[in-house]
Scaffold this active site. Sequence first.
Site, mmCIF file in Angstrom:
data_model
loop_
_atom_site.group_PDB
_atom_site.id
_atom_site.type_symbol
_atom_site.label_atom_id
_atom_site.label_comp_id
_atom_site.label_asym_id
_atom_site.label_seq_id
_atom_site.Cartn_x
_atom_site.Cartn_y
_atom_site.Cartn_z
ATOM 1 N N HIS A 1 16.025 -9.590 3.474
ATOM 2 C CA HIS A 1 15.166 -10.188 2.443
ATOM 3 C C HIS A 1 15.581 -9.764 1.035
ATOM 4 O O HIS A 1 15.257 -10.440 0.061
ATOM 5 C CB HIS A 1 13.686 -9.883 2.703
ATOM 6 C CG HIS A 1 13.256 -8.490 2.392
ATOM 7 N ND1 HIS A 1 13.162 -7.494 3.343
ATOM 8 C CD2 HIS A 1 12.884 -7.918 1.213
ATOM 9 C CE1 HIS A 1 12.739 -6.380 2.769
ATOM 10 N NE2 HIS A 1 12.570 -6.613 1.490
ATOM 11 N N ASP B 1 15.818 -8.332 9.980
ATOM 12 C CA ASP B 1 15.839 -8.102 8.540
ATOM 13 C C ASP B 1 16.955 -7.122 8.178
ATOM 14 O O ASP B 1 16.711 -5.975 7.808
ATOM 15 C CB ASP B 1 14.473 -7.581 8.083
ATOM 16 C CG ASP B 1 14.341 -7.548 6.563
ATOM 17 O OD1 ASP B 1 15.164 -8.205 5.888
ATOM 18 O OD2 ASP B 1 13.421 -6.873 6.052
ATOM 19 N N GLN C 1 7.575 -0.905 -3.049
ATOM 20 C CA GLN C 1 8.446 -1.911 -3.641
ATOM 21 C C GLN C 1 9.614 -1.250 -4.374
ATOM 22 O O GLN C 1 9.452 -0.278 -5.100
ATOM 23 C CB GLN C 1 7.655 -2.797 -4.607
ATOM 24 C CG GLN C 1 6.874 -3.896 -3.921
ATOM 25 C CD GLN C 1 5.761 -3.331 -3.053
ATOM 26 O OE1 GLN C 1 4.899 -2.621 -3.553
ATOM 27 N NE2 GLN C 1 5.776 -3.644 -1.780
ATOM 28 N N GLY C 2 10.798 -1.798 -4.165
ATOM 29 C CA GLY C 2 12.017 -1.232 -4.716
ATOM 30 C C GLY C 2 12.784 -0.403 -3.711
ATOM 31 O O GLY C 2 13.951 -0.082 -3.927
ATOM 32 N N ASP C 3 12.113 -0.030 -2.602
ATOM 33 C CA ASP C 3 12.762 0.765 -1.555
ATOM 34 C C ASP C 3 13.362 -0.089 -0.449
ATOM 35 O O ASP C 3 14.092 0.430 0.406
ATOM 36 C CB ASP C 3 11.758 1.741 -0.920
ATOM 37 C CG ASP C 3 11.338 2.850 -1.863
ATOM 38 O OD1 ASP C 3 12.184 3.309 -2.648
ATOM 39 O OD2 ASP C 3 10.160 3.253 -1.830
ATOM 40 N N SER C 4 13.044 -1.381 -0.423
ATOM 41 C CA SER C 4 13.560 -2.266 0.618
ATOM 42 C C SER C 4 15.069 -2.105 0.793
ATOM 43 O O SER C 4 15.812 -1.969 -0.183
ATOM 44 C CB SER C 4 13.278 -3.728 0.269
ATOM 45 O OG SER C 4 12.019 -4.129 0.715
#
Length: 256
Positions: free
Chosen positions: A73, A120, A207-210
Amino acid sequence: MRISRSSRLTVVVCAVLVALAAAVPAAASPRVVGGERASIVEFPWVVYLTDATGFQFCGGTVVAATKVLTAAHCMADQRADNLRVVVGREDKQSTDGRVVTATSVQVAKAYRGDPTGGSDWAVITLSRRVNVPPLPLAKDAAVYQTNAMGLVLGWGRTSESGEVSRYLMEASVPLVADATCGKSYQEYRATAMVCAGYAQGGVDTCQGDSGGPLEMNGELVGITSFGEGCARPGYYGVYTRVASYEPLIDELIAAG
């Protein structure tokens, strides 16, 4: 709100969080995500991804001299020529390490545009080799033992509605039983995903760690994928179960 751990949706996320804050009593506001600063010297294989403007939106893991593994993603609508991989830089405001361009991005063929559907993961091919020891992929399903401790790393938000971190952060989280995770997430599939975190919340990726790593005993066992908010009680971080896809990932790594 169930969202990926990418910071690409920052504007939308912030707007929704503002609305939620107005509707939810202060005592129920999101917790600060627990963690502490990490050393890039200790974890040289963890990297972060930016676009050509330098905007950091995801993380990744060096798995071969010219290959980085991240979340599928994270690569949504992302062209290889607009992608930058930052290697060896703990402090995003420093000039340490190097910024490497990408020559190609290969998203898992089974990925259908939503991290909650599984598969993913994606492999980025770098334009040049990096002198970084790669993190081996988990191969054995036996590593996914309930309550086994894993380590998550990233430069994402340190609170659900806060700013992304300037520094590399780390936190220890226990793996969660499949049945327990299934109660939190209807979409959860044990063959594709693994959950980690605490029932009481307080420690989580955000958020930002994906795309960043869930590491255990010197192996990459998970890829940060999605979750309900960040560090909320009763909701765990969900990670791509690397061992389930290891043969497919290895094929892309070996392809050069």
